[in-house]
Design an enzyme around this catalytic site. Structure first.
Site, PDB file in Angstrom:
ATOM      1  N   ASN A 156       0.798  -1.241   0.000  1.00  9.89           N
ATOM      2  CA  ASN A 156       0.000   0.000   0.000  1.00  9.89           C
ATOM      3  C   ASN A 156       0.828   1.289   0.000  1.00  9.89           C
ATOM      4  OD1 ASN A 156       0.712  -0.355   2.656  1.00  9.89           O
ATOM      5  ND2 ASN A 156      -1.278   0.233   3.486  1.00  9.89           N
ATOM      6  N   GLU A 255       4.273  -3.596  12.311  1.00 10.68           N
ATOM      7  CA  GLU A 255       3.185  -2.617  12.149  1.00 10.68           C
ATOM      8  C   GLU A 255       2.067  -3.358  11.434  1.00 10.68           C
ATOM      9  OE1 GLU A 255       1.046  -0.192  10.178  1.00 10.68           O
ATOM     10  OE2 GLU A 255       2.656   1.297   9.861  1.00 10.68           O
ATOM     11  N   CYS A 289      -3.502   1.645   6.479  1.00 10.63           N
ATOM     12  CA  CYS A 289      -3.868   1.137   7.809  1.00 10.63           C
ATOM     13  C   CYS A 289      -4.271   2.276   8.744  1.00 10.63           C
ATOM     14  CB  CYS A 289      -2.732   0.309   8.386  1.00 10.63           C
ATOM     15  SG  CYS A 289      -1.157   1.100   8.160  1.00 10.63           S
ATOM     16  N   GLU A 464       8.001   3.429  14.302  1.00 15.58           N
ATOM     17  CA  GLU A 464       8.791   3.894  13.160  1.00 15.58           C
ATOM     18  C   GLU A 464       8.649   5.403  13.098  1.00 15.58           C
ATOM     19  OE1 GLU A 464       8.716   0.116  10.162  1.00 15.58           O
ATOM     20  OE2 GLU A 464       6.989   1.434  10.046  1.00 15.58           O
TER      21      GLU A 464
END
Ligand code: ADP
Length: 483
Positions: A156, A255, A289, A464
């Site tokens: 994505n 993640e 997300c 991150e």
């Protein structure tokens, strides 16, 4: 077939060399806007993945580490190469992912931002001596590279996701073995082509392996020479990686999925909330997300907010992202499309009403899903419980602050959340009550290179971006000196 000066090779990259599959095995890459195959990329075997790990191991330097200056230069060179090639990398990204060209090129800037941030803050990884002298010793804290890292990325954000991981890995001095999603390997090849031409990274410092996730995942999980995996993707695969690395107690940065609540109180600026929801929800075709997945609107303003949303959604344009200024491209593949369709059908069957968009029976047979708004959503519906990953806005009503905090938390996920209210104290209470790693107050913005981002609960482990992200690939080692 796609043509680009950054795609002269369609192979992996191991130990500083473009490396083909020994038997010539490839997999097809599609443009989701046209349904056509645009490239065939090399699919690596187990032996080739092992060779990539070995190359990484040979580039790891422990006793004579790469200096901060050397590492900073790698980061700056990648940043500069991305910026200079933003248009071409964005074009490749647009063709394999489908997101509108301006978004794809914006993602290249976003990616460059991670290399920039790490280059500017890398000094934080230098050793320091603590001021106290416990146990009659002088204590120095060193940040050692953890070792060869496996970096596994989703489709994505084909350049954004690798930038988050690779910038921190290189800042730490960690070699990596990188596996892109099979839907979007071309942007990664373009990045490797830039690194090959524009940096002096040592051979083996960055390695690219593409192809079967099961083959690559197995080597990365089982190899004792890979002490860390950084993965972005589904919670299902994240759980598998936890299990498959348990024996060796590997470090994991994960993640994973989200199910973001977007809460609109009755004292919110409704126009701003609607604008932010549109920008947040339809980014990447709704396939991020951090996209709002459950929209909770106070019952007093539900009708007004629904009208504002419908007005905006009805103006949106859908089409091939490469052809100028569309708002929404195609979904990534048929499975993604079918999931969104199932969520709309399920919601309508269980009593929700369509406020904007098409009825399921009116949908076409390509991958372009129209932006859709439904209202009257409840927790029995699939769109409430699962991450839709598509351009569906499901609205549910609420009455009280307590009720909506509970409803927001009524999910195993905890990645992004958003609250719109004019009351600062309420915003503080709601943000603290929502168990999500990111809580936007009067903004639908997602992550940025300067701030830590990651999930609570089943949305993952680690961060991150920001200083927290910079420290993901190092291990603190203390050296107390006696005399
Ligand atoms: P998505 O639903 O976004 O495709 P996945 O979790 O399936 O998310 O995939 C994210 C990334 O993880 C992709 O690069 C995919 O190929 C990879 N992947 C999938 N299964 C495994 C596995 N068992 N081991 C390692 N990587 C995997």
């Amino acid at each position: 077939m796609i043509e680009s000066p950054l795609l002269e090779k369609m192979t992996g990259y191991i130990g500083g060399r473009w490396t083909d599959n020994a038997q010539g095995h490839t997999f097809d890459v599609y443009n989701p806007a046209t349904g056509k195959v645009i490239a065939q990329a090399a699919s690596m075997t187990e032996d080739e993945v092992k060779a990539a790990v070995a190359a990484g191991k040979s580039a790891l330097r422990l006793t004579s580490p790469y200096s901060i200056e050397t590492r900073r230069k790698w980061l700056e060179d990648i940043r500069d190469a991305l910026k200079a090639n933003k248009e071409e990398v964005g074009r490749i990204l647009c063709m394999e992912h489908g997101k509108p060209l301006h978004e794809a090129q914006g993602e290249v800037d976003y990616a460059a931002g991670f290399f920039d941030y790490c280059s500017k803050h890398i000094q934080a990884l230098d050793a320091h001596t603590i001021p106290e002298k416990p146990k009659d010793c002088t204590w120095t804290v060193h940040y050692r590279p953890i070792g060869v890292a496996g970096l596994i990325t989703p489709w994505n954000f084909p350049i954004g996701m690798i930038a988050k991981k690779l910038s921190a890995a290189l800042a730490a001095g960690c070699p990596s073995v990188i596996k892109p999603a099979s839907e979007t390997p071309l942007t990664m090849i373009a990045l490797f082509s830039l690194m090959d031409k524009h940096t002096d990274l040592p051979d083996g410092m960055v390695n690219l392996v593409m192809g079967k996730a099961s083959v690559i995942g197995k080597v990365l999980c089982e190899s004792p020479d890979v002490p860390m995996l950084s993965f972005t993707g589904s919670t299902e695969v994240g759980r598998k990686l936890i299990l498959d690395t348990a024996e060796q107690v590997k470090k994991l940065a994960l993640e994973l999925g989200g199910n973001a609540p977007f809460i609109v109180f009755d004292d919110a600026d409704l126009d701003a909330a609607a604008d932010n929801l549109i920008a947040n929800k339809f980014r990447g075709g709704g396939q991020t997300c951090v996209c709002a997945n459950r929209i909770f609107v106070h019952e007093k303003v539900a009708d007004a907010f629904g009208e504002k949303l419908a007005e905006r959604v009805n103006k949106m344009t859908v089409g091939d992202g490469i052809n100028g200024d569309v708002d929404l491209g195609p979904l990534i593949n048929q499975a993604g499309y079918d999931k969104v369709k199932r969520h709309v059908e399920d919601a309508l069957e269980k009593g929700a009403s369509l406020v904007a968009g098409k009825k399921p029976e009116e949908l076409g047979d390509d991958l372009f899903f129209p932006p859709t708004v439904v209202t009257g959503v409840n927790r029995d519906m699939c769109c409430y419980r699962e991450e839709t990953f598509g351009p569906l806005v499901p609205m549910a009503l609420f009455r009280t602050e307590e009720e909506v905090i509970d409803a927001g938390n009524d999910t195993e996920f905890g990645l992004a959340s958003y609250v719109f209210t004019g009351d600062a104290e309420r915003a503080q209470r709601v943000a603290a009550g929502l168990r999500f790693g990111h809580c936007g107050w009067n903004t639908g913005t997602g992550p940025t290179p300067e701030a830590p981002f990651g999930g609570m609960k089943a949305s993952g482990i680690g961060r991150e971006g920001g200083l927290e992200g910079l420290f993901e690939f190092v291990e603190a080692q203390t050296v107390p000196r006696g005399f």
